[in-house]
Scaffold this active site. Structure first.
Site, PDB file in Angstrom:
ATOM      1  N   LYS A   1       7.108   7.994   6.402  1.00 60.68           N
ATOM      2  CA  LYS A   1       6.816   6.570   6.645  1.00 60.68           C
ATOM      3  C   LYS A   1       7.507   6.127   7.948  1.00 60.68           C
ATOM      4  O   LYS A   1       7.520   6.882   8.916  1.00 60.68           O
ATOM      5  CB  LYS A   1       7.256   5.743   5.441  1.00 60.68           C
ATOM      6  CG  LYS A   1       6.710   6.303   4.117  1.00 60.68           C
ATOM      7  CD  LYS A   1       6.792   5.339   2.974  1.00 60.68           C
ATOM      8  CE  LYS A   1       6.259   6.016   1.717  1.00 60.68           C
ATOM      9  NZ  LYS A   1       6.048   5.117   0.618  1.00 60.68           N
TER      10      LYS A   1
ATOM     11  N   GLU B   1       0.047   1.534   1.772  1.00 60.58           N
ATOM     12  CA  GLU B   1       0.759   0.607   2.669  1.00 60.58           C
ATOM     13  C   GLU B   1      -0.141   0.163   3.820  1.00 60.58           C
ATOM     14  O   GLU B   1       0.063  -0.912   4.396  1.00 60.58           O
ATOM     15  CB  GLU B   1       2.077   1.254   3.142  1.00 60.58           C
ATOM     16  CG  GLU B   1       3.091   1.279   2.008  1.00 60.58           C
ATOM     17  CD  GLU B   1       4.118   2.394   2.058  1.00 60.58           C
ATOM     18  OE1 GLU B   1       4.314   3.013   3.120  1.00 60.58           O
ATOM     19  OE2 GLU B   1       4.731   2.661   1.001  1.00 60.58           O
TER      20      GLU B   1
ATOM     21  N   HIS C   1      -3.499   5.227   3.096  1.00 63.82           N
ATOM     22  CA  HIS C   1      -2.279   5.037   2.297  1.00 63.82           C
ATOM     23  C   HIS C   1      -2.203   3.577   1.830  1.00 63.82           C
ATOM     24  O   HIS C   1      -2.629   2.674   2.540  1.00 63.82           O
ATOM     25  CB  HIS C   1      -1.048   5.392   3.142  1.00 63.82           C
ATOM     26  CG  HIS C   1       0.194   5.455   2.324  1.00 63.82           C
ATOM     27  ND1 HIS C   1       0.891   4.323   1.970  1.00 63.82           N
ATOM     28  CD2 HIS C   1       0.839   6.501   1.749  1.00 63.82           C
ATOM     29  CE1 HIS C   1       1.924   4.676   1.219  1.00 63.82           C
ATOM     30  NE2 HIS C   1       1.914   5.987   1.070  1.00 63.82           N
TER      31      HIS C   1
ATOM     32  N   ASN D   1       5.974  12.398   3.334  1.00 66.83           N
ATOM     33  CA  ASN D   1       5.589  11.232   4.130  1.00 66.83           C
ATOM     34  C   ASN D   1       6.858  10.469   4.497  1.00 66.83           C
ATOM     35  O   ASN D   1       7.439   9.791   3.654  1.00 66.83           O
ATOM     36  CB  ASN D   1       4.640  10.356   3.286  1.00 66.83           C
ATOM     37  CG  ASN D   1       4.280   9.052   3.977  1.00 66.83           C
ATOM     38  OD1 ASN D   1       4.554   8.887   5.177  1.00 66.83           O
ATOM     39  ND2 ASN D   1       3.672   8.131   3.241  1.00 66.83           N
TER      40      ASN D   1
ATOM     41  N   GLY E   1       7.382   3.992  -4.356  1.00 70.96           N
ATOM     42  CA  GLY E   1       8.661   3.382  -3.979  1.00 70.96           C
ATOM     43  C   GLY E   1       9.280   2.514  -5.052  1.00 70.96           C
ATOM     44  O   GLY E   1      10.132   1.666  -4.765  1.00 70.96           O
TER      45      GLY E   1
ATOM     46  N   SER F   1       6.958   7.926  -6.376  1.00 68.55           N
ATOM     47  CA  SER F   1       8.295   8.105  -6.973  1.00 68.55           C
ATOM     48  C   SER F   1       8.546   9.534  -7.461  1.00 68.55           C
ATOM     49  O   SER F   1       9.162   9.734  -8.507  1.00 68.55           O
ATOM     50  CB  SER F   1       8.509   7.084  -8.098  1.00 68.55           C
ATOM     51  OG  SER F   1       8.492   5.767  -7.573  1.00 68.55           O
TER      52      SER F   1
ATOM     53  N   GLU G   1      -2.293   8.213  -5.602  1.00 74.14           N
ATOM     54  CA  GLU G   1      -1.012   7.516  -5.547  1.00 74.14           C
ATOM     55  C   GLU G   1      -1.173   6.115  -6.134  1.00 74.14           C
ATOM     56  O   GLU G   1      -1.549   5.178  -5.408  1.00 74.14           O
ATOM     57  CB  GLU G   1      -0.544   7.387  -4.100  1.00 74.14           C
ATOM     58  CG  GLU G   1      -0.299   8.703  -3.410  1.00 74.14           C
ATOM     59  CD  GLU G   1       0.672   8.553  -2.246  1.00 74.14           C
ATOM     60  OE1 GLU G   1       1.744   9.122  -2.308  1.00 74.14           O
ATOM     61  OE2 GLU G   1       0.344   7.817  -1.302  1.00 74.14           O
TER      62      GLU G   1
HETATM   63  P1  PGA Z   1       7.477   7.370  -2.687  1.00 72.21           P
HETATM   64  O1  PGA Z   1       6.213   7.223  -1.726  1.00 72.21           O
HETATM   65  O2  PGA Z   1       7.670   8.834  -2.961  1.00 72.21           O
HETATM   66  O3  PGA Z   1       8.606   6.766  -1.924  1.00 72.21           O
HETATM   67  O4  PGA Z   1       7.153   6.613  -3.942  1.00 72.21           O
HETATM   68  C1  PGA Z   1       5.098   8.064  -1.853  1.00 72.21           C
HETATM   69  C2  PGA Z   1       4.095   7.726  -0.776  1.00 72.21           C
HETATM   70  O5  PGA Z   1       3.993   6.552  -0.403  1.00 72.21           O
HETATM   71  O6  PGA Z   1       3.377   8.594  -0.276  1.00 72.21           O
END
Ligand code: PGA
Length: 245
Positions: free
Chosen positions: A9, A92, A90, A7, A168, A207, A162
């Site tokens: 983003k 976010e 997601h 992803n 993140g 992460s 997740e």
């Molecule tokens: P990250 O994000 O690997 O940066 O923690 C995972 C995601 O949001 O799908």
């Protein structure tokens, strides 16, 4: 089949996304892995052109097929442009105000369009600390399953667990926490869609790096990983892929 989903983003400028797509195209990976990247929708055409037959997806789709939905991406158009998958729900997006019902509509539209939705579910730190992690995740799951109804019988989908506190933050979930949640999700899915629910792939995200990816993939309940930050730099992307093969 195991999955490695990247992803990207909104981390990358167009030139960076196209350069990274070239790295993806030329990095060999074990045959038992499906590697797919999820660029920004505005970079999809260019990335797809570089990737050729390698799969990719979009990070979100609109809650209606076409129409008055300013700023959204039509699932049907994404499909025509070569996307195979889409993320839905997601954290976010949830943090930006999307609720379970809205996400459920997106999930159903994605199925109708012939995309394979990756339904992202996960609890916040407060929800885990207060002992509500399982309830929250199951409600996120059930609302999308309810909305999809009969479509679940004929269309494929994927779930990504997740935990919000792991995204993140460099605080990845413990393998035992991941296994527990994945088993609960599988159990729930098998009650809703029977045998198909048992086979539905469930990915872990939050992460994930080249240092811990093997630990998650070794868990029987984990069908793959959804990687954000660490998948957006060529060196780390290659290291992640090397860790799978
Ligand atoms: P990250 O994000 O690997 O940066 O923690 C995972 C995601 O949001 O799908």
């Amino acid at each position: 089949m195991k999955y490695f989903f990247a992803n990207w983003k909104m981390y990358l400028k167009e030139s960076e996304a196209l350069a990274l797509a070239k790295v993806v195209k030329t990095t060999p990976c074990a045959k038992c892995f499906t590697v797919a990247v999820f660029p920004s929708a505005i970079h999809l055409r260019g990335v797809k052109k570089i990737l050729g037959s390698r799969p990719c997806g979009v990070q979100d789709v609109g809650h209606v097929e076409y129409g008055a939905a300013t700023g959204e991406t039509s699932a049907f158009e994404a499909k025509k442009m070569g996307a195979k998958y889409t993320l839905v729900g997601h954290s976010e997006r949830r943090r930006a105000g999307e609720n379970d019902l809205f996400i459920a509509k997106k999930f159903a539209v994605a199925l109708k369009a012939g995309l394979i939705p990756v339904l992202c579910v996960g609890e916040t730190e407060e929800e885990r600390k207060s002992g509500h992690a399982l309830d929250v995740v199951l409600e996120q799951l059930e609302s999308s399953m309810r909305e999809a109804g009969e479509l679940l019988k004929t269309k494929d989908f994927i779930v990504a667990y997740e935990p919000v506190w792991a995204i993140g933050t460099s605080i990845s979930a413990k393998p035992s926490e991941v296994s527990e949640m994945h088993l609960v999700i599988h159990k729930e899915l098998s009650m809703i869609v029977g045998e198909k629910g048992v086979k539905t792939p469930i990915l872990y995200g939050g992460s994930v790096t080249a240092n811990n990816v093997a630990e998650y993939l070794a868990l029987p309940a984990v069908s793959g990983v959804l990687v954000g930050g660490a998948s957006t730099k060529a060196k780390e992307f290659k290291a992640l892929i090397k860790a799978l093969c």
